[in-house]
Design a protein around this motif. Structure first.
Motif, PDB file in Angstrom:
ATOM      1  N   LEU A 135       0.840  -1.198   0.000  1.00 54.67           N
ATOM      2  CA  LEU A 135       0.000   0.000   0.000  1.00 54.67           C
ATOM      3  C   LEU A 135       0.876   1.251   0.000  1.00 54.67           C
ATOM      4  O   LEU A 135       1.903   1.293   0.674  1.00 54.67           O
ATOM      5  N   SER A 136       0.450   2.263  -0.751  1.00 53.76           N
ATOM      6  CA  SER A 136       1.141   3.547  -0.661  1.00 53.76           C
ATOM      7  C   SER A 136       0.770   4.204   0.681  1.00 53.76           C
ATOM      8  O   SER A 136      -0.194   3.809   1.336  1.00 53.76           O
ATOM      9  N   LYS A 137       1.547   5.192   1.068  1.00 47.36           N
ATOM     10  CA  LYS A 137       1.262   5.889   2.328  1.00 47.36           C
ATOM     11  C   LYS A 137      -0.136   6.492   2.316  1.00 47.36           C
ATOM     12  O   LYS A 137      -0.885   6.402   3.287  1.00 47.36           O
ATOM     13  N   LYS A 138      -0.525   7.093   1.181  1.00 41.25           N
ATOM     14  CA  LYS A 138      -1.848   7.720   1.079  1.00 41.25           C
ATOM     15  C   LYS A 138      -2.957   6.663   1.126  1.00 41.25           C
ATOM     16  O   LYS A 138      -4.005   6.878   1.730  1.00 41.25           O
ATOM     17  N   GLU A 139      -2.721   5.503   0.487  1.00 46.73           N
ATOM     18  CA  GLU A 139      -3.714   4.427   0.549  1.00 46.73           C
ATOM     19  C   GLU A 139      -3.907   3.958   1.985  1.00 46.73           C
ATOM     20  O   GLU A 139      -5.049   3.778   2.439  1.00 46.73           O
ATOM     21  N   ALA A 140      -2.811   3.775   2.717  1.00 43.68           N
ATOM     22  CA  ALA A 140      -2.905   3.326   4.106  1.00 43.68           C
ATOM     23  C   ALA A 140      -3.627   4.364   4.957  1.00 43.68           C
ATOM     24  O   ALA A 140      -4.469   4.018   5.809  1.00 43.68           O
ATOM     25  N   MET A 141      -3.340   5.643   4.740  1.00 46.87           N
ATOM     26  CA  MET A 141      -3.986   6.712   5.520  1.00 46.87           C
ATOM     27  C   MET A 141      -5.481   6.781   5.231  1.00 46.87           C
ATOM     28  O   MET A 141      -6.299   6.920   6.151  1.00 46.87           O
ATOM     29  N   LEU A 142      -5.848   6.671   3.948  1.00 46.09           N
ATOM     30  CA  LEU A 142      -7.264   6.722   3.592  1.00 46.09           C
ATOM     31  C   LEU A 142      -8.010   5.493   4.121  1.00 46.09           C
ATOM     32  O   LEU A 142      -9.124   5.616   4.649  1.00 46.09           O
ATOM     33  N   LEU A 143      -7.401   4.319   4.019  1.00 48.06           N
ATOM     34  CA  LEU A 143      -8.016   3.103   4.570  1.00 48.06           C
ATOM     35  C   LEU A 143      -8.280   3.258   6.061  1.00 48.06           C
ATOM     36  O   LEU A 143      -9.373   2.947   6.554  1.00 48.06           O
ATOM     37  N   LYS A 144      -7.285   3.749   6.774  1.00 47.45           N
ATOM     38  CA  LYS A 144      -7.426   3.892   8.224  1.00 47.45           C
ATOM     39  C   LYS A 144      -8.522   4.894   8.565  1.00 47.45           C
ATOM     40  O   LYS A 144      -9.333   4.662   9.465  1.00 47.45           O
ATOM     41  N   TRP A 170      -4.394  14.428   2.566  1.00 47.39           N
ATOM     42  CA  TRP A 170      -3.588  15.263   1.675  1.00 47.39           C
ATOM     43  C   TRP A 170      -3.086  16.540   2.334  1.00 47.39           C
ATOM     44  O   TRP A 170      -2.213  17.206   1.805  1.00 47.39           O
ATOM     45  N   GLY A 171      -3.641  16.926   3.465  1.00 44.93           N
ATOM     46  CA  GLY A 171      -3.229  18.179   4.093  1.00 44.93           C
ATOM     47  C   GLY A 171      -3.970  19.354   3.487  1.00 44.93           C
ATOM     48  O   GLY A 171      -4.662  19.241   2.487  1.00 44.93           O
ATOM     49  N   TYR A 172      -3.814  20.517   4.109  1.00 46.33           N
ATOM     50  CA  TYR A 172      -4.599  21.689   3.727  1.00 46.33           C
ATOM     51  C   TYR A 172      -4.284  22.238   2.344  1.00 46.33           C
ATOM     52  O   TYR A 172      -5.108  22.820   1.683  1.00 46.33           O
ATOM     53  N   ASN A 173      -3.048  22.099   1.901  1.00 44.38           N
ATOM     54  CA  ASN A 173      -2.607  22.895   0.757  1.00 44.38           C
ATOM     55  C   ASN A 173      -2.542  22.158  -0.570  1.00 44.38           C
ATOM     56  O   ASN A 173      -2.188  22.736  -1.574  1.00 44.38           O
TER      57      ASN A 173
END
Length: 234
Positions: free
Chosen positions: A161-170, A190-193
């Motif tokens: 999993l990419s870091k973003k995939e893991a974060m979204l899954l969680k 993704w953060g604010y910006n």
């Protein structure tokens, strides 16, 4: 100063008051985004996550009541503190009915406004905080290791999993059964910006279905809620 800056949208067309409020909010440690009319406010709400909106009622183009109503119709539950020169009880009731969380009548005490801002933001953060699920999670025959950023799918396949995939899954799993809005995903993953398109998030959901659903066309776990956000169900 606050460790994690809250992001506030200040919607006020009277320039002197706007600058006074902006300066004082920034001195309290908040990040402040400005809007001077209702249409501008709606555009910014559509593109960024805010922890609070301070909303004047009397605005050019689109009044604060209509902006608040539009925000709530789109299932955005951001706290809204309404400001008004009107002292009539009916205006206060209408503002609260349309979705405002609090109401201050001009002229107001600056210290009182700052206290109310702090309380609304703290209350919202407590509501948003969900019980963590730890570093690993199993559902169906799928196993996810968030720390290692990999998973074993129902078919026994190992997937990185990419870091973003893991974060979204969680994020989705921690909010099991609830729709997670696009704005919340923007803030957390993704953060604010940096703002991905809805298609980018859709592609992540399609990947999750490919990995974890036995029938990706009839998903059991990962759902898109058109115009609102995304949801995980078990």
């Amino acid at each position: 100063m606050k460790d994690n800056k809250a992001n506030i949208l200040l919607v006020e067309d009277e320039e002197n008051l706007h600058e006074t409020l902006r300066l004082n909010l920034e001195m309290e440690g908040y990040d402040v985004t400005s809007a001077f009319d209702g249409s501008e406010a709606l555009r910014k709400v559509g593109n960024e996550y805010f922890d609070l909106i301070i909303m004047d009622i009397m605005l050019p183009e689109l009044d604060g009541i209509s902006v608040t109503e539009s925000i709530r119709v789109n299932h955005n539950e951001v706290p809204i503190l309404m400001l008004s020169a009107k002292n009539a009880g009916a205006d206060k009731v209408l503002g609260l009915k349309k979705g405002a969380d609090d109401y201050l009548t001009k002229p107001f005490n600056l210290e009182e406004l700052l206290l109310r801002v702090g309380k609304l933001i703290d209350k919202n953060k407590k509501i948003q905080e969900k019980e963590g699920i730890g570093d690993a999670y199993d559902f169906g025959n799928n196993k996810i290791d968030f720390k290692a950023q990999d998973a074993i799918t129902w078919s026994g396949q190992r997937v990185e999993l990419s870091k973003k995939e893991a974060m979204l899954l969680k994020l989705l799993i921690e909010n099991k059964g609830d729709v997670v809005t696009r704005e919340k995903i923007l803030q957390v993953v993704w953060g604010y910006n940096v703002y991905p398109t809805t298609r980018t998030i859709d592609n992540f959901i399609l990947n999750f279905r490919k990995y974890f659903e036995e029938d990706s066309r009839n998903p059991r776990y990962f759902h898109s809620v058109r115009g609102v956000g995304y949801k995980y169900t078990d």
